[in-house]
Design an enzyme around this catalytic site. Structure first.
Site, mmCIF file in Angstrom:
data_model
loop_
_atom_site.group_PDB
_atom_site.id
_atom_site.type_symbol
_atom_site.label_atom_id
_atom_site.label_comp_id
_atom_site.label_asym_id
_atom_site.label_seq_id
_atom_site.Cartn_x
_atom_site.Cartn_y
_atom_site.Cartn_z
ATOM 1 N N ARG A 86 0.848 -1.204 0.000
ATOM 2 C CA ARG A 86 0.000 0.000 0.000
ATOM 3 C C ARG A 86 0.883 1.253 0.000
ATOM 4 N NH1 ARG A 86 -2.377 -3.859 3.399
ATOM 5 N NH2 ARG A 86 -4.498 -4.427 2.854
ATOM 6 N N ASP A 148 -9.577 -5.412 8.211
ATOM 7 C CA ASP A 148 -8.596 -6.299 8.860
ATOM 8 C C ASP A 148 -9.236 -6.940 10.103
ATOM 9 O OD1 ASP A 148 -5.773 -4.881 7.613
ATOM 10 O OD2 ASP A 148 -7.546 -3.643 7.823
ATOM 11 N N ARG A 151 -11.471 -9.627 8.985
ATOM 12 C CA ARG A 151 -10.708 -10.820 8.559
ATOM 13 C C ARG A 151 -10.230 -11.600 9.777
ATOM 14 N NH1 ARG A 151 -7.775 -7.109 4.003
ATOM 15 N NH2 ARG A 151 -9.244 -7.524 2.318
ATOM 16 N N HIS A 175 -3.513 0.449 8.542
ATOM 17 C CA HIS A 175 -4.158 -0.457 7.584
ATOM 18 C C HIS A 175 -3.059 -0.793 6.575
ATOM 19 C CE1 HIS A 175 -6.787 -2.332 4.744
ATOM 20 N NE2 HIS A 175 -6.546 -1.414 3.825
#
Ligand code: NAD
Length: 309
Positions: A86, A148, A151, A175
């Site tokens: 990212r 997240d 998940r 993140h």
């Protein structure tokens, strides 16, 4: 409730579908610098509305079309290509946010608008958007580690054989690759994880925990390898955040907002109470010494990336 979505690529389209399916908006406007893409998405989604809610859904060709929006969701910018992190998107997407935010602010009511940031690297983009918009930090909200945390919860639920709805588990910090799984604050039906494992005669050794951590942190990379990008999960996260805001639910979600002042300011995810006015309260969970150290490190990484723009 009028909602504008800026950036109608894979994520923006999934977000638009998810927003439409909440039934919470009476009007959704889509803007993309690629007007043809935005118009095609509006057409396609408009057809879907015949099967769900009667919503006014249009593509707008300039920022004047977003006037009157209560919430503006920014999902524009480059996405990760296989193998990219990212953070690799930092400079490209800083330019995108710098282009979009001032134009948005010229056309919304700064006294009440809320910005939801989705563009990566998420936390740095929240910091930039907050600075450019001059809005209070509580109304520039990044989806942060909502995905997240989801998940983590799903993988843990499968491992424990318990419904995700009975598990509270948070991912904190960036993140991104330095995210912190907050094992010390995992509760199953209100019972601390280790106690639950004893009662259920389950063992969750460090090797299993490490595997879970790896799967949570690498989920996006795996999905990008398989389907080129991720979009459905984040669509669900944005819809959940909208529910919490629009219905003034005062629900606790791991979102990213700017906290602190001056050189110490940083945006990263912590559990926060979300309601109609945006973020109402920042919360601090129980952290082990190691989790605390990792969280501080995560904050430093975000701040360093922000300073590098
Ligand atoms: P995409 O390439 O499919 O779409 C990006 C869109 O943004 C394109 O339609 C492009 O025309 C538009 N755009 C670019 N610059 C613009 C500008 N200045 N003004 C208006 N529109 C502009 O990418 P995607 O897969 O939809 O990803 C979008 C962003 O969302 C990426 O940064 C990605 O990393 C991020 N993302 C975040 C999460 C999260 O959990 N926060 C999850 C998935 C993806």
């Amino acid at each position: 409730m009028k909602i504008a979505i800026i950036g109608i690529g894979s994520v923006g389209s999934a977000v638009a579908t998810a927003v439409q399916n909440t039934g919470l908006a009476h009007e959704i406007v889509l803007f993309d610098r690629d007007g043809i893409r935005a118009r095609a998405a509006a057409e396609d989604l408009g057809h879907a509305s015949a099967f769900s809610y009667d919503i006014k859904l249009t593509a707008v060709s300039n920022y004047r079309g977003i006037r009157g929006s209560d919430i503006v969701i920014i999902a524009a910018g480059a996405n990760q290509k296989p193998g990219e992190t990212r953070t690799d998107l930092l400079q490209k997407n800083a330019a995108v946010i710098s282009d979009i935010v001032p134009k948005v602010m010229e056309n919304v009511d700064a006294k009440k608008v809320k910005l939801i940031i989705v563009t990566n690297p998420l936390d740095v983009m929240v910091m930039l958007a907050q600075k450019l918009s001059k809005l209070p930090a509580s109304r520039v909200i990044g989806t942060g580690t909502m995905l997240d945390s989801a998940r983590f919860k799903i993988i843990l639920a499968r491992q424990l054989g318990i419904s995700t709805r009975s598990i509270t588990s948070y991912v904190l910090g960036e993140h991104g690759d330095s995210s912190v799984l907050n094992w010390s604050a995992v509760y199953v039906g209100g019972i601390a994880l280790d106690d639950f494992c004893k009662q259920a005669k389950l063992s969750l050794p460090q090797t299993t925990r490490n595997t879970i951590e790896h799967r949570v942190r690498n989920a996006a990379y795996e999905i990008i390898r398989g389907r080129g990008a991720t979009w459905d999960g984040i669509g669900g996260a944005v819809a959940d955040l909208l529910h919490a805001i629009i219905n003034d639910e005062k629900r606790i979600l791991t979102t990213s907002i700017v906290d602190g002042i001056g050189k110490n300011a940083v945006a990263m995810s912590m559990p926060r109470v979300i309601g109609e006015k945006g973020v109402l309260m920042n919360l601090h969970t129980k952290l082990s010494a190691n989790e605390s150290a990792l969280l501080r490190k995560s904050g430093k990484i975000i701040r360093k990336n922000y300073d590098a723009i």
